[in-house]
Design an enzyme around this catalytic site. Structure first.
Site, PDB file in Angstrom:
ATOM      1  N   GLU A  27      49.636  66.333  50.273  1.00 52.24           N
ATOM      2  CA  GLU A  27      49.439  65.458  51.429  1.00 52.24           C
ATOM      3  C   GLU A  27      50.769  65.089  52.073  1.00 52.24           C
ATOM      4  O   GLU A  27      50.902  65.036  53.301  1.00 52.24           O
ATOM      5  CB  GLU A  27      48.699  64.190  50.999  1.00 52.24           C
ATOM      6  CG  GLU A  27      47.306  64.438  50.414  1.00 52.24           C
ATOM      7  CD  GLU A  27      47.314  64.647  48.895  1.00 52.24           C
ATOM      8  OE1 GLU A  27      48.309  65.189  48.342  1.00 52.24           O
ATOM      9  OE2 GLU A  27      46.322  64.256  48.255  1.00 52.24           O
ATOM     10  N   HIS A  45      53.940  66.233  47.036  1.00 55.60           N
ATOM     11  CA  HIS A  45      52.492  66.368  46.904  1.00 55.60           C
ATOM     12  C   HIS A  45      51.950  67.025  48.180  1.00 55.60           C
ATOM     13  O   HIS A  45      52.572  66.931  49.248  1.00 55.60           O
ATOM     14  CB  HIS A  45      51.862  64.991  46.691  1.00 55.60           C
ATOM     15  CG  HIS A  45      52.095  64.438  45.319  1.00 55.60           C
ATOM     16  ND1 HIS A  45      51.303  63.470  44.755  1.00 55.60           N
ATOM     17  CD2 HIS A  45      53.042  64.726  44.391  1.00 55.60           C
ATOM     18  CE1 HIS A  45      51.741  63.186  43.543  1.00 55.60           C
ATOM     19  NE2 HIS A  45      52.806  63.919  43.292  1.00 55.60           N
ATOM     20  N   CYS A  71      50.279  59.376  48.115  1.00 51.67           N
ATOM     21  CA  CYS A  71      49.755  60.044  49.305  1.00 51.67           C
ATOM     22  C   CYS A  71      49.004  59.076  50.203  1.00 51.67           C
ATOM     23  O   CYS A  71      49.020  59.204  51.434  1.00 51.67           O
ATOM     24  CB  CYS A  71      48.895  61.225  48.879  1.00 51.67           C
ATOM     25  SG  CYS A  71      49.869  62.420  47.927  1.00 51.67           S
TER      26      CYS A  71
END
Lengths: 159, 159
Positions: A60, A58, A91
């Site tokens: 992040e 992801h 995240c």
């Protein structure tokens, strides 16, 4: 707490949004993030789940991993994470373990849902609304052996 | 649901525990995990947070990333994750996104706490007991631009 009209926060959020838009054209998901350290160093990340066959990639997480790799640390104390969309539990948890000080986001989980992502369903797992995966205790011969080894290891690095 | 005396589950949990013990000697944290696919393929992982300067390199995440990389997929549907210790929120969320079917663990979050880890505090963040990080909405010029680009992108891969 972030002021919704904080111009510095808005500038970093605009950067995260721009990374997300560019990433779609590069075959990635529509998410971007930037880590800004206390010293003002900036590390960007974009969603590479399908591009890299990594369900943990992801935006992040990618930004946190990049910041840590480049800074040579596993501790981002003093940093703020700016995300193009409200961070999912993965995240948020990555931010907690990285000791990020605060998270500021642009779009929210419902916007992500409308775009076809499972964020709200996964938030609801953690909220206790609807378990999304069975998690059960099993039986091992010596489940505490790793912690005993850890306690006895003279070179351990706490984190 | 896992039967606590399921011998197959116990064998995989013992493998995860053994990986965790070995990992301490290799300079890693006291955690191990194995992903077992529906076809019986086995992928191990150990905690490399301090060794690799990666706060997301928890054993479960490492095992999931390895399984996906070697299988060339971002979807582990049908797999079970066996962990030497109850997965923290990072690892639960990684399992959700990887579409793992079930998680079975040996030691629990309280054992991890006693060994000096923040698992319970981070579980409590998600349980709503005690927020561990401020997460706030900020203002971006066009927060929905990434999702608009995504909707219009002909080559998008849903996940």
């Amino acid at each position: 707490m972030s002021d919704p009209v904080d111009p510095v926060a808005s500038a970093y959020l605009n950067s995260a949004v721009a990374l997300a838009v560019e990433n779609v054209a590069r075959g990635g998901g529509p998410f971007g993030a930037v880590v800004v350290t206390a010293e003002g160093r900036i590390y960007g990340g974009t969603n590479r789940v399908t591009a890299d066959n990594d369900p943990t990639a992801h935006a992040e997480v990618v930004a946190i991993r990049r910041a840590c790799a480049e800074l040579g640390t596993f501790d981002l104390t003093g940093s703020t994470l700016y995300a193009s969309c409200e961070p999912c539990p993965l995240c948020v948890a990555a931010s907690l373990w990285a000791r990020v000080d605060a998270i500021v986001f642009a779009a929210d989980r419902h916007d992500a849902d409308r775009a076809g992502f499972d964020d709200t369903r996964f938030h609801e797992h953690f909220d206790g609304v609807a378990p999304a995966i069975p998690i059960t205790a099993g039986s091992a011969d010596d489940p505490l052996a790793p912690f005993a080894a850890w306690a006895e290891h003279p070179g351990r690095i706490d984190y």
